[in-house]
Structures are given as C-alpha cells and as structure tokens.
Design a protein around this motif. Structure first.
Motif, short mmCIF file in Angstrom:
data_model
loop_
_atom_site.label_atom_id
_atom_site.label_comp_id
_atom_site.label_asym_id
_atom_site.label_seq_id
_atom_site.Cartn_x
_atom_site.Cartn_y
_atom_site.Cartn_z
N LEU A 93 30.71 -0.35 31.19
CA LEU A 93 31.29 0.90 30.69
C LEU A 93 31.69 0.78 29.23
O LEU A 93 31.52 1.73 28.45
N VAL A 94 32.20 -0.37 28.84
CA VAL A 94 32.57 -0.59 27.44
C VAL A 94 31.32 -0.51 26.56
O VAL A 94 31.34 0.07 25.47
N LYS A 95 30.20 -1.07 27.04
CA LYS A 95 28.94 -1.00 26.28
C LYS A 95 28.47 0.45 26.14
O LYS A 95 28.03 0.86 25.07
N PHE A 96 28.55 1.21 27.22
CA PHE A 96 28.15 2.62 27.15
C PHE A 96 29.04 3.38 26.18
O PHE A 96 28.57 4.16 25.37
N GLU A 102 29.07 4.74 18.50
CA GLU A 102 28.18 4.36 17.40
C GLU A 102 27.34 5.54 16.93
O GLU A 102 26.87 5.57 15.79
N ASN A 103 27.13 6.48 17.81
CA ASN A 103 26.31 7.65 17.50
C ASN A 103 27.14 8.91 17.31
O ASN A 103 26.64 10.02 17.46
N ASP A 104 28.43 8.71 16.98
CA ASP A 104 29.34 9.81 16.68
C ASP A 104 29.44 10.83 17.81
O ASP A 104 29.44 12.05 17.59
N TYR A 105 29.51 10.35 19.01
CA TYR A 105 29.57 11.20 20.18
C TYR A 105 30.67 10.64 21.07
O TYR A 105 30.71 9.45 21.34
N ASP A 106 31.58 11.49 21.51
CA ASP A 106 32.67 11.02 22.36
C ASP A 106 32.69 11.80 23.66
O ASP A 106 32.22 12.94 23.70
N LEU A 107 33.21 11.17 24.68
CA LEU A 107 33.32 11.79 26.00
C LEU A 107 34.77 11.82 26.44
O LEU A 107 35.23 10.94 27.16
N PRO A 108 35.52 12.83 26.04
CA PRO A 108 36.93 12.84 26.41
C PRO A 108 37.19 13.07 27.90
O PRO A 108 38.22 12.66 28.42
N LYS A 109 36.24 13.68 28.61
CA LYS A 109 36.50 14.03 30.01
C LYS A 109 35.60 13.30 31.01
O LYS A 109 35.75 13.48 32.20
N GLU A 110 34.65 12.51 30.54
CA GLU A 110 33.71 11.85 31.44
C GLU A 110 33.67 10.35 31.20
O GLU A 110 33.96 9.88 30.10
N LEU A 119 21.82 11.74 28.82
CA LEU A 119 20.63 12.53 28.51
C LEU A 119 20.84 13.38 27.26
O LEU A 119 19.97 13.47 26.40
N GLU A 120 22.01 13.99 27.18
CA GLU A 120 22.32 14.83 26.02
C GLU A 120 22.34 13.99 24.74
O GLU A 120 21.78 14.39 23.72
N LEU A 121 22.99 12.85 24.81
CA LEU A 121 23.04 11.98 23.64
C LEU A 121 21.63 11.53 23.22
O LEU A 121 21.28 11.59 22.05
N CYS A 122 20.84 11.10 24.18
CA CYS A 122 19.49 10.61 23.87
C CYS A 122 18.60 11.71 23.31
O CYS A 122 17.63 11.42 22.60
N ASP A 127 14.72 8.45 18.29
CA ASP A 127 13.95 8.05 19.47
C ASP A 127 14.11 6.57 19.82
O ASP A 127 14.22 6.22 20.98
N GLU A 128 14.10 5.72 18.81
CA GLU A 128 14.22 4.29 19.07
C GLU A 128 15.59 3.94 19.64
O GLU A 128 15.68 3.11 20.54
N LYS A 129 16.63 4.55 19.14
CA LYS A 129 17.97 4.31 19.68
C LYS A 129 18.05 4.84 21.12
O LYS A 129 18.68 4.23 21.98
#
Length: 131
Positions: A93-96, A102-110, A119-122, A127-129
């Motif tokens: 979970l820490v890795k996720f 790292e990709n400027d995306y946070d999940l405050p509720k999940e 899926l949304e982040l990807c 594409d490589e990331k």
C-alpha cells in the motif's frame, strides 16, 4: 485522447460504486464509449451500458455489493487477496501511495490499491509509467 486512455477512464467509472451521482454521469460516459475506435471494445462497453440502463437501480446496486464487497473471490483492491500478511500488505500500500503521489495524484477517500483509481491514474500519465 488515445483509445487505451479512454477505455481506462470509462472502466474506472464503471467499476465505481453505483450511487446517484454515478447514475447522473452515466449518459456522459456512454457518449464517451460511443467514440471508442476499437469496434469490439466499443460494442462491449455499450452492451454494458445497456445492461445497466435496463436494470433496476436497487438490484444493480445489490449485485455490485454482492460481487465486490461481500464476495471472497472478487474485490476492488489489488492487495486484499494477493498478500496475506498485514506487513506485506502495508508495504504494498505504501508503494501504491508513493506511485500516486509521484504523479501528483492523491486519494483522500480511497486506499491506494483501489482499481478504479489506478485505472484513472494510468489513463492520464505517461504510457511507460502506466505500464
């Protein structure tokens, strides 16, 4: 937007809990699905939208809960069944979480291994990331 990105975003939406907001957004996402270039994927998505629209909302919600919340075989969280030890799961979970941040995306509720969020982040990162 590439087809793969569009499909990932649509799948992310479709896998979310079907609450009132989800139903309100359904027509917009159906419209996006109609513009998917790959014919078989477009057809599969549109058939699923038909299924949702033809289903009773309460029955569809109950089916979702039985499938993803109360099933021992399916879940919306990647590390739930894969890792048995709580230490292993916490490490994953820490890795996720780091991947999201790292990709400027946070999940405050999940939790960070929530499949629709991944899926949304990807769909919006390089594409490589995403791979």
């Amino acid at each position: 937007m590439k087809d793969a990105q569009k499909i990932a975003l649509i799948a992310s939406f479709l896998l979310r809990y079907p609450d009132e907001q989800w139903y309100n957004e359904l027509p917009e996402w159906r419209e996006d699905a109609q513009s998917v270039g790959h014919p078989q994927l477009r057809q599969g998505l549109l058939e699923f939208f038909d299924y949702v629209e033809d289903s009773d909302k309460k029955e569809f919600e109950d089916q979702y809960v039985r499938t993803f919340d109360f099933s021992q075989n399916t879940t919306m969280y990647l590390s739930t069944y894969e890792l048995q030890g709580t230490g292993e799961q916490a490490e994953e979970l820490v890795k996720f979480k780091a991947f999201f941040l790292e990709n400027d995306y946070d999940l405050p509720k999940e939790m960070p291994d929530y499949i629709p969020a991944l899926l949304e982040l990807c769909a919006v990162i390089d594409d490589e990331k995403a791979k």
